[in-house]
Design a protein around this motif. Structure first.
Motif, PDB file in Angstrom:
ATOM      1  N   ILE A 156       0.861  -1.196   0.000  1.00 53.99           N
ATOM      2  CA  ILE A 156       0.000   0.000   0.000  1.00 53.99           C
ATOM      3  C   ILE A 156       0.896   1.244   0.000  1.00 53.99           C
ATOM      4  O   ILE A 156       0.779   2.125   0.860  1.00 53.99           O
ATOM      5  N   ARG A 157       1.784   1.316  -0.965  1.00 53.07           N
ATOM      6  CA  ARG A 157       2.735   2.419  -1.034  1.00 53.07           C
ATOM      7  C   ARG A 157       2.025   3.775  -1.176  1.00 53.07           C
ATOM      8  O   ARG A 157       2.452   4.771  -0.607  1.00 53.07           O
ATOM      9  N   THR A 158       0.952   3.802  -1.980  1.00 56.36           N
ATOM     10  CA  THR A 158       0.251   5.080  -2.191  1.00 56.36           C
ATOM     11  C   THR A 158      -0.328   5.597  -0.878  1.00 56.36           C
ATOM     12  O   THR A 158      -0.198   6.782  -0.533  1.00 56.36           O
ATOM     13  N   GLU A 159      -0.981   4.702  -0.145  1.00 55.45           N
ATOM     14  CA  GLU A 159      -1.570   5.092   1.139  1.00 55.45           C
ATOM     15  C   GLU A 159      -0.473   5.532   2.122  1.00 55.45           C
ATOM     16  O   GLU A 159      -0.645   6.501   2.870  1.00 55.45           O
ATOM     17  N   ALA A 160       0.653   4.808   2.101  1.00 59.36           N
ATOM     18  CA  ALA A 160       1.758   5.161   2.994  1.00 59.36           C
ATOM     19  C   ALA A 160       2.313   6.544   2.664  1.00 59.36           C
ATOM     20  O   ALA A 160       2.657   7.325   3.563  1.00 59.36           O
ATOM     21  N   ALA A 161       2.393   6.839   1.366  1.00 64.05           N
ATOM     22  CA  ALA A 161       2.894   8.149   0.944  1.00 64.05           C
ATOM     23  C   ALA A 161       1.966   9.267   1.432  1.00 64.05           C
ATOM     24  O   ALA A 161       2.412  10.340   1.853  1.00 64.05           O
ATOM     25  N   GLU A 162       0.649   9.028   1.375  1.00 64.26           N
ATOM     26  CA  GLU A 162      -0.301  10.027   1.853  1.00 64.26           C
ATOM     27  C   GLU A 162      -0.135  10.265   3.355  1.00 64.26           C
ATOM     28  O   GLU A 162      -0.172  11.405   3.835  1.00 64.26           O
ATOM     29  N   ILE A 163       0.026   9.197   4.085  1.00 66.40           N
ATOM     30  CA  ILE A 163       0.215   9.328   5.538  1.00 66.40           C
ATOM     31  C   ILE A 163       1.503  10.079   5.837  1.00 66.40           C
ATOM     32  O   ILE A 163       1.563  10.954   6.705  1.00 66.40           O
ATOM     33  N   ASN A 164       2.564   9.749   5.090  1.00 64.63           N
ATOM     34  CA  ASN A 164       3.845  10.414   5.311  1.00 64.63           C
ATOM     35  C   ASN A 164       3.778  11.903   4.999  1.00 64.63           C
ATOM     36  O   ASN A 164       4.444  12.716   5.644  1.00 64.63           O
ATOM     37  N   SER A 165       2.989  12.276   4.015  1.00 65.66           N
ATOM     38  CA  SER A 165       2.862  13.701   3.702  1.00 65.66           C
ATOM     39  C   SER A 165       2.227  14.439   4.874  1.00 65.66           C
ATOM     40  O   SER A 165       2.577  15.590   5.162  1.00 65.66           O
ATOM     41  N   ARG A 166       1.308  13.792   5.559  1.00 60.67           N
ATOM     42  CA  ARG A 166       0.692  14.406   6.735  1.00 60.67           C
ATOM     43  C   ARG A 166       1.695  14.495   7.879  1.00 60.67           C
ATOM     44  O   ARG A 166       1.750  15.495   8.614  1.00 60.67           O
ATOM     45  N   ILE A 167       2.478  13.485   8.042  1.00 60.33           N
ATOM     46  CA  ILE A 167       3.503  13.496   9.088  1.00 60.33           C
ATOM     47  C   ILE A 167       4.499  14.634   8.849  1.00 60.33           C
ATOM     48  O   ILE A 167       4.883  15.364   9.765  1.00 60.33           O
ATOM     49  N   GLN A 168       4.908  14.780   7.594  1.00 61.44           N
ATOM     50  CA  GLN A 168       5.867  15.841   7.264  1.00 61.44           C
ATOM     51  C   GLN A 168       5.279  17.226   7.485  1.00 61.44           C
ATOM     52  O   GLN A 168       5.968  18.144   7.949  1.00 61.44           O
ATOM     53  N   ALA A 169       3.988  17.408   7.170  1.00 59.12           N
ATOM     54  CA  ALA A 169       3.339  18.698   7.402  1.00 59.12           C
ATOM     55  C   ALA A 169       3.316  19.031   8.887  1.00 59.12           C
ATOM     56  O   ALA A 169       3.594  20.166   9.294  1.00 59.12           O
ATOM     57  N   LEU A 170       2.984  18.048   9.707  1.00 56.21           N
ATOM     58  CA  LEU A 170       3.000  18.262  11.158  1.00 56.21           C
ATOM     59  C   LEU A 170       4.402  18.588  11.643  1.00 56.21           C
ATOM     60  O   LEU A 170       4.593  19.473  12.489  1.00 56.21           O
ATOM     61  N   GLY A 171       5.386  17.872  11.117  1.00 57.38           N
ATOM     62  CA  GLY A 171       6.767  18.114  11.520  1.00 57.38           C
ATOM     63  C   GLY A 171       7.205  19.533  11.226  1.00 57.38           C
ATOM     64  O   GLY A 171       7.856  20.186  12.047  1.00 57.38           O
TER      65      GLY A 171
END
Length: 363
Positions: free
Chosen positions: A199-214
């Protein structure tokens, strides 16, 4: 003659300071130095009424002794006039006084220069205080040096505040380092899980949210020790990467301060709106523009109001829209924070108004 008594050692209203007769006695002793006539009266009034500790030193006498100290000086140091006059100012120094600061004072006297030095001094009772000493020469009408003027100001509270601020900055830097590591670890876990489960696409979406919070947290950590942050810093940190990569962005807001707890809500909501603008909204076209405005709203409850306005995007058919993951995240985040979002789909893009309760800003 010494007029100090027990009542003088207790801080008194400024109106009472005018009864300090030390300036008059000094003027009478110093007639040759032209403290006479109207100038003498003004000198007496200024020295007697000012709350600033002031002394004059004689540069023509061995060891540059104090020849005048006003009442504020005596209050500050705890010494009587008889214990002050005739002594060099070094009697206020002690074991904690910085030799470099003392050397700067000595050099200023040699150079007949003006200088400001902060040094640790000691009162008669042994207590210490940080003294902001302003030192400078005084000349007569013939340009001859007659005195050195020294004003003293107790800046102990200021020094303590500076120390607390430095400590807070150091803690913020350490916390920032740890949070970067934490976000990095979380991001790695998401990437590994995405690969293993396909589920690379879903993981990428989650990571984009993590990076925004960071980005939002990293930008505001230095300011967070005060209990509040300048929310514009978080907004810019979250959105500027999208501007560089995907389109035009206008930001319009002031230096409004909000509780640090608003960072996560603001960060994730703006990230989801930006992601939607890239896929379906203004940033999916070359002409697209996103404008973000923010301001505090004072009323029965203090709120942060953010307006998200898209223009130049593709036409939107509201009837064809369905709630996706991003919309659900935004609604849930705002609901948890007691906030709201009002979406309006216009012909060329989304217009949304977000309200988030601000509570105590910590100011």
């Amino acid at each position: 003659m010494n007029t100090d008594d027990e009542s003088e050692r207790v801080p008194s209203p400024q109106a009472n300071i005018r009864f300090d007769d030390a300036p008059e006695r000094f003027r009478l002793r110093s007639k040759d130095d032209q403290f006479d006539g109207a100038s003498g009266v003004l000198f007496e009034q200024a020295m007697a009424q000012t709350r600033m500790a002031i002394c004059l030193c004689d540069p023509h006498t061995e060891d540059v002794p104090i020849v005048f100290a006003n009442r504020a000086f005596r209050h500050l140091t705890g010494y009587s006039e008889d214990e002050i006059v005739g002594r060099n100012c070094r009697f206020l120094q002690g074991s904690g006084t910085d030799p470099e600061a003392v050397a700067r004072i000595r050099q200023a006297i040699v150079d007949e220069d003006v200088t400001v030095v902060e040094l640790l001094n000691y009162r008669k009772n042994g207590t210490s205080f940080w003294n902001a000493l302003h030192l400078g020469p005084i000349y007569n009408s013939d340009g001859e040096l007659i005195y050195f003027f020294g004003s003293q100001w107790d800046v102990s509270d200021v020094r303590a505040a500076r120390a607390e601020e430095r400590h807070a900055r150091e803690m913020a830097r350490e916390l920032s380092h740890r949070m970067k590591n934490m976000f990095s670890v979380i991001s790695s876990i998401v990437n590994v899980t995405g690969r293993e489960r396909g589920i690379r696409t879903e993981a990428a979406e989650i990571n984009s949210r993590i990076q925004a919070l960071g980005r939002a947290y990293e930008t505001t950590l230095d300011d967070a020790s005060s209990g509040s942050i300048e929310i514009g810093e978080a907004i810019r940190a979250v959105l500027e990467p999208y501007e560089r990569q995907n389109g035009s962005l206008e930001l319009d807001g002031n230096g409004a301060r909000m509780p640090f707890t608003t960072v996560s809500t603001v960060g994730l909501v703006l990230h989801e709106l930006a992601a939607n603008a890239i896929k379906h909204g203004a940033w999916s076209t070359e002409e697209g523009l996103v404008r973000v405005e923010w301001k505090p709203l004072d009323g029965e409850e203090r709120k942060l109001v953010i307006k998200w306005i898209e223009t130049g995007g593709p036409a939107v058919d509201e009837s064809s829209l369905s709630d996706g993951t991003g919309t659900a995240i935004v609604d849930r985040m705002l609901r948890s924070a007691g906030g709201t979002i009002n979406r309006e789909w216009r012909e060329d893009g989304l217009s949304a108004t977000i309200e988030i309760p601000a509570g105590n800003t910590g100011k």
